[in-house]
Design a protein around this motif. Sequence first.
Motif, PDB file in Angstrom:
ATOM      1  N   ALA A 273       0.645  -1.096  -0.113  1.00 33.59           N
ATOM      2  CA  ALA A 273       0.019  -0.248   0.243  1.00 33.59           C
ATOM      3  C   ALA A 273       0.847   1.716   0.109  1.00 33.59           C
ATOM      4  CB  ALA A 273      -0.958  -0.221   1.472  1.00 33.59           C
ATOM      5  N   ALA A 274       0.343   2.452  -0.378  1.00 33.80           N
ATOM      6  CA  ALA A 274       1.675   3.767  -0.697  1.00 33.80           C
ATOM      7  C   ALA A 274       0.111   4.694  -0.335  1.00 33.80           C
ATOM      8  CB  ALA A 274       1.693   4.095  -1.814  1.00 33.80           C
ATOM      9  N   ARG A 275       0.582   5.587   0.431  1.00 32.15           N
ATOM     10  CA  ARG A 275      -0.270   6.970   0.831  1.00 32.15           C
ATOM     11  C   ARG A 275       1.063   7.995   0.680  1.00 32.15           C
ATOM     12  NH1 ARG A 275       1.032   8.466   6.980  1.00 32.15           N
ATOM     13  NH2 ARG A 275      -0.681   9.837   6.861  1.00 32.15           N
ATOM     14  N   PHE A 276       0.609   9.647   0.722  1.00 32.78           N
ATOM     15  CA  PHE A 276       1.526  10.400   0.552  1.00 32.78           C
ATOM     16  C   PHE A 276       2.113  10.714   1.826  1.00 32.78           C
ATOM     17  CE2 PHE A 276       3.261  14.284  -1.301  1.00 32.78           C
ATOM     18  CZ  PHE A 276       3.028  15.277  -0.464  1.00 32.78           C
ATOM     19  N   SER A 277       2.926  11.533   1.961  1.00 36.07           N
ATOM     20  CA  SER A 277       3.109  11.847   3.157  1.00 36.07           C
ATOM     21  C   SER A 277       3.675  12.884   3.648  1.00 36.07           C
ATOM     22  CB  SER A 277       3.100  10.644   5.008  1.00 36.07           C
ATOM     23  OG  SER A 277       3.160  11.585   5.842  1.00 36.07           O
ATOM     24  N   THR A 278       4.070  14.462   3.866  1.00 33.19           N
ATOM     25  CA  THR A 278       4.811  15.500   4.726  1.00 33.19           C
ATOM     26  C   THR A 278       5.098  15.010   5.474  1.00 33.19           C
ATOM     27  OG1 THR A 278       3.281  16.695   4.918  1.00 33.19           O
ATOM     28  CG2 THR A 278       4.037  17.002   2.887  1.00 33.19           C
ATOM     29  N   ILE A 279       5.233  13.614   6.424  1.00 30.24           N
ATOM     30  CA  ILE A 279       5.343  14.178   7.764  1.00 30.24           C
ATOM     31  C   ILE A 279       6.747  12.717   8.014  1.00 30.24           C
ATOM     32  CG2 ILE A 279       3.888  15.330   8.961  1.00 30.24           C
ATOM     33  CD1 ILE A 279       2.466  12.831   9.463  1.00 30.24           C
ATOM     34  N   ARG A 280       7.377  12.991   8.220  1.00 29.01           N
ATOM     35  CA  ARG A 280       8.307  11.666   8.824  1.00 29.01           C
ATOM     36  C   ARG A 280       7.708  10.525   9.387  1.00 29.01           C
ATOM     37  NH1 ARG A 280      13.874  13.136   7.946  1.00 29.01           N
ATOM     38  NH2 ARG A 280      14.113  10.418   9.805  1.00 29.01           N
ATOM     39  N   VAL A 281       6.916  10.181   9.861  1.00 28.90           N
ATOM     40  CA  VAL A 281       6.385   9.231  11.025  1.00 28.90           C
ATOM     41  C   VAL A 281       5.562   8.230   9.916  1.00 28.90           C
ATOM     42  CG1 VAL A 281       4.596   8.675  13.023  1.00 28.90           C
ATOM     43  CG2 VAL A 281       6.393  10.258  12.866  1.00 28.90           C
TER      44      VAL A 281
END
Length: 125
Positions: free
Chosen positions: A96-104
């Motif tokens: 699965a994939a998600r876009f994220s601008t945070i490191r967690v």
Amino acid sequence: VQLQASGGGLVQAGGSLRLSCSASGRTLSNWHLGWFRQAPGKEREFVAAISWSDGSTSYASSVKGRFTISRDSAKKSVYLQMSSLKPEDTAVYYCAARFSTIRVLSSIPGQYVYWGQGTQVTVSS
């Protein structure tokens, strides 16, 4: 993002398998890729995740030390190397994939937007 998982199969307890997940459709900067699994009658659960940008990883406690997640930027692929497999690892495995601008790195299935079709892993005792 389109995800294609492969590499599942039947293996004896104590054996190893490597799952692959190829991604297509867009660049993967600022994306997190994860592996989840679902056994019959159970909820989908987190296995491991990796940040595409810096390669940081996270693992479920049940697989830590036995499974390794990695990525190959050139091939736009994520891998899950599974060793010391146990019968309780038997499940359909999904990438699965998600876009994220945070490191967690998230372990919550609902926070992942794109999913591959799943590949069956069966570990015999």
